[in-house]
Design an enzyme around this catalytic site. Structure first.
Site, PDB file in Angstrom:
ATOM      1  N   GLY A  22       0.834  -1.194   0.000  1.00 40.85           N
ATOM      2  CA  GLY A  22       0.000   0.000   0.000  1.00 40.85           C
ATOM      3  C   GLY A  22       0.866   1.241   0.000  1.00 40.85           C
ATOM      4  O   GLY A  22       1.911   1.272  -0.662  1.00 40.85           O
ATOM      5  N   CYS A  23       0.465   2.252   0.725  1.00 45.45           N
ATOM      6  CA  CYS A  23       1.199   3.514   0.786  1.00 45.45           C
ATOM      7  C   CYS A  23       2.654   3.293   1.161  1.00 45.45           C
ATOM      8  O   CYS A  23       2.950   2.766   2.235  1.00 45.45           O
ATOM      9  CB  CYS A  23       0.539   4.436   1.800  1.00 45.45           C
ATOM     10  SG  CYS A  23       1.476   5.921   2.197  1.00 45.45           S
ATOM     11  N   PHE A  24       3.572   3.709   0.300  1.00 42.49           N
ATOM     12  CA  PHE A  24       4.986   3.443   0.602  1.00 42.49           C
ATOM     13  C   PHE A  24       5.510   4.276   1.762  1.00 42.49           C
ATOM     14  O   PHE A  24       6.480   3.889   2.403  1.00 42.49           O
ATOM     15  CB  PHE A  24       5.891   3.536  -0.626  1.00 42.49           C
ATOM     16  CG  PHE A  24       5.781   4.749  -1.514  1.00 42.49           C
ATOM     17  CD1 PHE A  24       5.290   5.967  -1.086  1.00 42.49           C
ATOM     18  CD2 PHE A  24       6.202   4.639  -2.846  1.00 42.49           C
ATOM     19  CE1 PHE A  24       5.225   7.067  -1.936  1.00 42.49           C
ATOM     20  CE2 PHE A  24       6.134   5.733  -3.708  1.00 42.49           C
ATOM     21  CZ  PHE A  24       5.641   6.953  -3.246  1.00 42.49           C
TER      22      PHE A  24
END
Length: 202
Positions: A22-24
């Site tokens: 998901g969001c890095f």
């Protein structure tokens, strides 16, 4: 999968692990707190577009994942330990994204370069599935070119630059905390993994 020569060792005493969760920003923040991890670099991998930008990747159609390249000292922390932490820091039952972030760039995956890495990742999937009691759909994929994300994405979670958010102007570090809470990442991880969740509450 067909594997070539081992590419995981990038320098004496250092190995790499590439994951997408998901969001890095969140994956980078989590793993930079792990003893033995020397750095975590946000970037893009798994797609067909060369040198993609964040705008291109987030718009979709490039095939790239938001991913993180984790550089670690295997004498301090092993690959299997990192993978166990990874699976317990995401929702591996979700194939369409992670938490509030939906779409191809936010899918979860583990990237491997050798047969040995593939076996380690396969073992981690099996362990996660057994512990969770649900089917793990996070795929194991062959490593492709990793492109570093733009400079402003690196260490976003501790940045001091003022950015405009839906909550008004905030320092990056505060914007990151608000985003993570609003996305209910930790809430879902805690629901899935309970006390096995390695980063919740840190």
């Amino acid at each position: 999968m067909v594997f070539g020569q081992a590419t995981s060792v990038i320098a004496a005493g250092t190995e790499t692990l590439i994951v997408a969760g998901g969001c890095f920003w969140c994956v980078e923040s989590d793993f930079e707190s792990v003893d033995g991890v020397q750095a975590a670099i946000s970037g893009y991998t798994g797609g067909s577009t060369k040198s993609p930008t964040y705008k291109q990747v987030s718009r979709g159609g490039t095939g790239h994942y938001e991913a993180v390249k984790i550089l670690f000292d295997p004498d301090i922390v092993r690959r299997d330990q990192l993978l166990n932490k990874f699976f317990r820091s995401i929702d591996p039952t979700d194939a369409g994204g992670q938490f509030c972030d939906r779409g191809e760039s936010y899918r979860a995956a583990v990237f491997v370069a050798t047969a040995a890495e593939n076996q380690t990742a396969t073992n981690a999937v099996k362990a996660a599935q057994t512990d969770l009691g649900q089917k793990v759909v996070t795929p194991i994929l062959k490593t492709q070119t990793f492109y570093d994300a733009e400079a402003y994405h690196q260490d976003y979670y501790k940045g001091k630059k003022i950015v405009l958010t839906r909550f008004g102007p905030k320092r990056q570090s505060e914007a990151y905390k608000r985003y993570r809470k609003a996305c209910k990442r930790d809430e879902r991880v805690k629901q899935l993994w309970g006390d096995s969740a390695p980063f919740v509450g840190d």
